[in-house]
Write a protein that holds these residues in place. Structure first.
Motif, PDB file in Angstrom:
ATOM      1  N   ASN A 374       0.454  -1.564  -0.106  1.00 31.54           N
ATOM      2  CA  ASN A 374       0.079  -0.212   0.227  1.00 31.54           C
ATOM      3  C   ASN A 374       0.854   1.703  -0.537  1.00 31.54           C
ATOM      4  O   ASN A 374       1.798   1.508   1.000  1.00 31.54           O
ATOM      5  N   GLN A 375       0.135   2.213  -0.919  1.00 31.78           N
ATOM      6  CA  GLN A 375       1.666   3.655  -1.110  1.00 31.78           C
ATOM      7  C   GLN A 375       1.088   4.036   0.022  1.00 31.78           C
ATOM      8  O   GLN A 375       2.677   5.035   0.885  1.00 31.78           O
ATOM      9  N   THR A 376       0.212   4.143   1.169  1.00 33.82           N
ATOM     10  CA  THR A 376       0.494   4.771   2.151  1.00 33.82           C
ATOM     11  C   THR A 376       1.252   4.069   3.278  1.00 33.82           C
ATOM     12  O   THR A 376       2.729   4.914   4.161  1.00 33.82           O
ATOM     13  N   ILE A 377       1.133   2.878   3.468  1.00 30.25           N
ATOM     14  CA  ILE A 377       2.781   1.948   4.246  1.00 30.25           C
ATOM     15  C   ILE A 377       3.340   2.382   3.191  1.00 30.25           C
ATOM     16  O   ILE A 377       4.924   2.764   4.814  1.00 30.25           O
ATOM     17  N   ARG A 378       3.705   2.346   2.655  1.00 33.48           N
ATOM     18  CA  ARG A 378       5.586   1.877   2.253  1.00 33.48           C
ATOM     19  C   ARG A 378       6.068   3.941   2.879  1.00 33.48           C
ATOM     20  O   ARG A 378       7.225   4.215   2.009  1.00 33.48           O
ATOM     21  N   SER A 379       5.279   5.372   2.618  1.00 31.08           N
ATOM     22  CA  SER A 379       5.467   6.149   2.135  1.00 31.08           C
ATOM     23  C   SER A 379       5.713   7.044   3.395  1.00 31.08           C
ATOM     24  O   SER A 379       5.681   7.769   3.860  1.00 31.08           O
ATOM     25  N   SER A 380       4.817   5.974   4.607  1.00 36.18           N
ATOM     26  CA  SER A 380       5.038   6.499   6.004  1.00 36.18           C
ATOM     27  C   SER A 380       6.619   6.184   6.498  1.00 36.18           C
ATOM     28  O   SER A 380       6.971   5.453   6.422  1.00 36.18           O
ATOM     29  N   ALA A 381       6.673   6.986   7.785  1.00 34.64           N
ATOM     30  CA  ALA A 381       7.448   7.538   8.328  1.00 34.64           C
ATOM     31  C   ALA A 381       7.851   7.024   9.362  1.00 34.64           C
ATOM     32  O   ALA A 381       9.071   6.942  10.918  1.00 34.64           O
ATOM     33  N   ASP A 382       6.593   6.517   9.893  1.00 33.22           N
ATOM     34  CA  ASP A 382       6.820   5.756  11.211  1.00 33.22           C
ATOM     35  C   ASP A 382       7.348   4.329  11.236  1.00 33.22           C
ATOM     36  O   ASP A 382       6.883   3.671  10.916  1.00 33.22           O
TER      37      ASP A 382
END
Length: 599
Positions: A374-382
């Motif tokens: 998922n793009q949101t997960i991949r771009s997450s800094a968490d």
């Protein structure tokens, strides 16, 4: 002691009952008790202890009712326990020489009322073993009293037959091994017990006769030779046919079980004592000692001649007494004779449940991959979130590996069936063939086991019928009179590889080419490699057999093999040297679940 055997049986039954969970009788326990009661009834009648016989017959009838769920199991178990106590009292009275009829009639009366049995008293010969409204003679349809119990019997019965086939072949190799005799005896014993409950008289009778035969072999009364092995294998085949027909009855595709004519088989069992085997058991140990260089062939023949005069003397003892072999050498040879069998703890799980579990794990793997991509997960800094997702991926991957292994079973049983097939084919073809098995512990997807069976059968048949020559032809060619087939299994690069090799005639390229040209498959073989020429045999209807036999030669077979292998997304290769032999190598994916998931 006059009543020693009766006391032993009753005490064993009491001990078995005390070991039951909550003292409730289940189907396996009932099978054990039924066989013990049968022995007890026979012994009581032989000793003229009729009160004991009456109670034992009553308990047999009660057990049938309990297993068929015609009576409450808990209450039925209490009646059974009371019956055991009464039988112990009867034995005590008999030993004391006093009257023991006092408390029997009230017990039998209450037993009749509880189980709905026919009216009987202590003076009767026996209690009716079946209710009076059972299927009447001449009815067209077999009455299934308990579909669930019958289904369990079919499943377990076919598993028992598989055990019998595996262990009887081991027994043929090690006829002195009592563990193998017991391993063949027990499945027949279990089949007989449950068949009696289900009133499957034909199955019960055949299993009982085969069990009796093995009991004689177990006691040393009957030697284990080829005649006994043939009868056991034929009997197992007959039982398998009858049990499989029950499955068809259960499915509604036939009205009644198969009525198999077993008269010839029963006659062979009856006349087993008049059959003499050519080989003696002593030769097997002697052959090993000759191979090890401990004794010469001449010394072995000399010992065997004296063994004719004194059968109880074993060959190992004679060789040690004569100073021709040491105890250590004989012990080493005996160890070679014995195959160690290891037991594992298992639990039976419904196949559908297992498949559903693996399907859901497959869904989990896909969902986990979707989350990770998922793009949101991949771009997450968490960083913690990413660490948790990585941990989830690791657990999911391990779960997939573990679940996949649940589907995997050793290929041993399939290989043992091939060994049985070779034995039967060579016997009919008048050839002598040894089969060597290796890699039997190699694991394969359980769903593939039956799928690969037919291709293996076709290749084995071809090796025996077309590949291996007759003893005369082999000796003329400078080969040993006994042919060799090797069956191997191993893992390689994510595949299971199965090799079938023989040391027979090999494929004749000239004949293959000539046949292919005649059929219009090729114009010439000038530009073809050996592998391409060998693959011609996979064309439908292609056969170079000079005559049609019961085994092969009708042009049907190798195309079926190719289709079956490709259906499993595998491939097959052929290597052959004319006059030396042929090897078929098949490659299969380890599990269909992995392949289906990838697709």
């Amino acid at each position: 002691m006059k009543y020693e055997k009766i006391i032993s049986i009753v005490n064993d039954m009491a001990s078995n009952f005390l070991c039951l969970d909550d003292q409730r009788i289940d189907v396996p326990a009932a099978g054990i008790f039924l066989n013990q009661l049968e022995s007890l009834i026979n012994e009581a009648e032989a000793q003229a202890v009729s009160p004991l016989s009456h109670v034992a017959c009553g308990l047999s009838a009660l057990l049938e009712k309990v297993v068929l769920n015609d009576v409450d199991r808990t209450e039925g178990s209490r009646f059974f326990e009371k019956g055991l106590t009464i039988m112990q009292d009867i034995i005590a009275c008999c030993e004391a020489g006093s009257d023991c009829n006092g408390n029997i009639e009230p017990y039998l009366k209450s037993l009749r009322a509880f189980a709905g049995l026919e009216t009987v008293g202590p003076a009767a010969d026996k209690i009716e073993m079946m209710p009076q409204d059972t299927a009447k003679e001449g009815e067209d349809r077999f009455e299934i009293q308990d579909p669930s119990l019958l289904k369990d019997f079919i499943t377990e019965g076919l598993e028992y037959i598989g055990e019998i086939e595996t262990n009887v072949l081991n027994l043929e190799q090690s006829p002195d091994d009592k563990d193998y005799i017991n391993a063949v005896f027990r499945p027949f014993h279990s089949i007989k017990g449950v068949a009696s409950f289900l009133d499957l008289k034909d199955i019960r009778e055949l299993a009982h006769n085969l069990e009796t035969l093995l009991d004689r072999a177990r006691s040393g009364e009957l030697p284990v030779g080829s005649a006994l092995i043939d009868i056991i294998l034929d009997g197992a085949d007959a039982l398998k046919e009858m049990i499989e027909s029950l499955q068809e009855v259960l499915e509604g595709t036939r009205p009644h079980p198969l009525k198999l004519d077993t008269s010839d088989l029963l006659k062979r069992i009856e006349n087993i004592d008049s059959v003499h085997d050519d080989e003696r058991e002593v030769k097997k140990l002697g052959a090993i000692l000759v191979e090890d260089g401990v004794i010469s062939t001449e010394q072995l023949e000399s010992v065997l001649e004296t063994a004719e005069e004194d059968i109880p003397k074993k060959i190992g003892e004679r060789l040690m007494e004569d100073g021709k072999a040491t105890a250590k050498q004989v012990s080493k040879a005996l160890r070679k004779q014995t195959q160690q069998v290891t037991a594992t703890n298992t639990i039976r799980v419904d196949v559908k449940k297992l498949d559903d579990l693996i399907d859901m794990i497959g869904e989990l793997v896909i969902t986990q991959a979707m989350i990770r991509q998922n793009q949101t997960i991949r771009s997450s800094a968490d960083r913690k979130l990413m660490g948790d997702i990585s941990q989830l991926a690791s657990i999911t991957s391990e779960l997939q590996r573990t679940s996949t292994s649940l589907r995997m079973i050793p290929i041993k049983q399939t290989f043992q069936r091939m060994a049985r097939l070779v034995r039967d084919l060579t016997k009919n073809a008048g050839k002598q063939v040894t089969i060597n098995l290796s890699g039997e512990d190699t694991e394969i997807d359980r769903n593939m086991v039956e799928e690969i069976y037919n291709p293996l059968v076709h290749m084995i048949r071809n090796s025996v019928d077309h590949g291996i020559e007759t003893p005369e032809e082999r000796m003329h060619s400078g080969k040993p009179d006994k042919g060799l087939i090797e069956l191997k299994a191993y893992h390689k690069g994510g595949n299971i590889v199965i090799e079938i090799s023989d040391d027979g005639r090999g494929l004749k390229k000239d004949r293959l080419i000539r046949k292919a040209v005649d059929k219009g498959l090729i114009k010439s073989a000038d530009s073809m490699s050996d592998h391409e020429i060998f693959k011609l045999i996979f064309h439908p209807g292609f056969s170079t057999a000079e005559k049609v036999t019961d085994v092969s030669g009708r042009g049907v077979g190798m195309d079926v093999v190719k289709q079956a292998v490709e259906k499993l997304r595998g491939k097959i290769e052929i290597n052959s040297v004319e006059g030396k032999g042929t090897t078929f190598t098949t490659y299969f994916p380890l599990t269909m679940a992995i392949i289906d998931g990838m697709i």
